[in-house]
Design an enzyme around this catalytic site. Structure first.
Site, PDB file in Angstrom:
ATOM      1  N   MET A   1       8.017   4.570   5.925  1.00 44.65           N
ATOM      2  CA  MET A   1       8.230   3.198   5.449  1.00 44.65           C
ATOM      3  C   MET A   1       9.529   3.081   4.664  1.00 44.65           C
ATOM      4  SD  MET A   1       5.927   1.510   6.871  1.00 44.65           S
ATOM      5  CE  MET A   1       6.477  -0.014   6.165  1.00 44.65           C
ATOM      6  N   GLU A   2       9.882   4.123   3.945  1.00 45.36           N
ATOM      7  CA  GLU A   2      11.149   4.096   3.193  1.00 45.36           C
ATOM      8  C   GLU A   2      12.336   4.056   4.144  1.00 45.36           C
ATOM      9  OE1 GLU A   2       7.999   5.091   0.438  1.00 45.36           O
ATOM     10  OE2 GLU A   2       8.430   5.817   2.437  1.00 45.36           O
TER      11      GLU A   2
ATOM     12  N   ASP B   1      23.622 -11.147   5.807  1.00 43.77           N
ATOM     13  CA  ASP B   1      23.939 -11.969   4.637  1.00 43.77           C
ATOM     14  C   ASP B   1      25.442 -12.063   4.395  1.00 43.77           C
ATOM     15  OD1 ASP B   1      23.403 -13.420   2.134  1.00 43.77           O
ATOM     16  OD2 ASP B   1      24.138 -11.575   1.190  1.00 43.77           O
TER      17      ASP B   1
ATOM     18  N   MET C   1       0.802  -1.227   0.000  1.00 44.91           N
ATOM     19  CA  MET C   1       0.000   0.000   0.000  1.00 44.91           C
ATOM     20  C   MET C   1       0.839   1.284   0.000  1.00 44.91           C
ATOM     21  SD  MET C   1      -2.887  -1.178  -0.343  1.00 44.91           S
ATOM     22  CE  MET C   1      -3.466  -2.856  -0.286  1.00 44.91           C
ATOM     23  N   CYS C   2       2.144   1.164  -0.135  1.00 40.11           N
ATOM     24  CA  CYS C   2       3.000   2.357  -0.192  1.00 40.11           C
ATOM     25  C   CYS C   2       2.964   2.977  -1.583  1.00 40.11           C
ATOM     26  CB  CYS C   2       4.449   1.993   0.153  1.00 40.11           C
ATOM     27  SG  CYS C   2       4.727   1.746   1.894  1.00 40.11           S
ATOM     28  N   HIS C   3       2.927   4.294  -1.605  1.00 39.31           N
ATOM     29  CA  HIS C   3       2.988   5.018  -2.871  1.00 39.31           C
ATOM     30  C   HIS C   3       4.426   5.052  -3.361  1.00 39.31           C
ATOM     31  CE1 HIS C   3      -0.676   6.593  -0.991  1.00 39.31           C
ATOM     32  NE2 HIS C   3      -1.096   6.832  -2.208  1.00 39.31           N
TER      33      HIS C   3
END
Length: 167
Positions: free
Chosen positions: A123-124, A138, A86-88
C-alpha cells in the site's frame, strides 16, 4: 481466529479485516515475524507531447515537476496509514521514486518501498506512485486538464509469509 492467514483470509475463508461482529478492524500482527519487505508499484501519466516537452524543458510555472512529484511520492509512502484506514503505521527503511518518459506523451512512475517489519509495504508503494502521479497532474493542469493517470498497479513484492509476487 486462526493464525493461518493467506491473501487476507484465514484458512477457514474468513476475511481478517473484520471482527466477529462483521465490523472493520486493523489486523493484529503482533504474533508475526519481522522480515525484510519490499514492494514496487508503477503508474503513468499520459499527456500531450507539448506538455511532456514543457516538463522536460523546465517550462512549468510551478517549478521542477519531477522533483516535486518525487517528494510527494516519498511523503505519500510515509503517510499511507493516514490515508488508508486499515494500514499499519510503518517505519520505512527506504523509498525511491523513479521517472521514465517515452519521449512522446507519457511519464512512467516507479515507486520502490522497503521496510523490515511484520507487514508488507504494498500500500505504501501504491500510495507513493499515486501521489507522484497526482502531483504531476496538479503541477501541469494549467497547461492541460485532460491528462490521464494510470493504470496504477503493484508490480512486485517480496518478503513475508505469503512469499513473492511479480506481475
Amino acid at each position: 481466529m486462526s493464525s493461518d492467514v493467506h491473501n487476507g483470509q484465514t484458512s477457514g475463508g474468513e476475511f481478517t479485516h473484520f471482527n466477529e461482529q462483521g465490523r472493520a478492524r486493523m489486523v493484529d500482527i503482533s504474533g508475526k515475524e519481522a522480515t525484510v519487505r519490499k514492494a514496487v508499484a508503477v503508474s503513468k501519466v499520459t499527456m500531450d507531447p507539448a506538455t511532456l516537452e514543457a516538463i522536460r524543458e523546465g517550462r512549468i510555472g510551478k517549478g521542477d515537476v519531477l522533483a516535486v512529484a518525487q517528494i510527494a511520492g516519498i511523503q505519500g509512502a510515509k503517510k499511507t496509514s493516514d490515508w488508508i484506514p486499515m494500514c499499519h503505521p510503518l517505519a520505512l527503511t527506504g523509498v525511491d521514486i523513479r521517472f521514465h518518459d517515452n519521449g512522446v506523451d507519457e511519464i512512467q512512475i516507479e515507486a520502490t518501498v522497503k521496510t523490515e517489519g511484520k507487514t508488507g509495504v504494498e500500500m505504501e508503494a501504491l500510495t507513493a506512485a499515486s501521489a507522484a502521479a497526482l502531483t504531476i497532474y496538479d503541477m501541469c493542469k494549467a497547461l492541460q486538464k485532460d491528462m490521464i493517470i494510470g493504470p496504477t498497479m503493484l508490480q512486485s513484492k517480496s518478503g513475508g509469509k505469503n512469499g513473492d509476487f511479480n506481475l
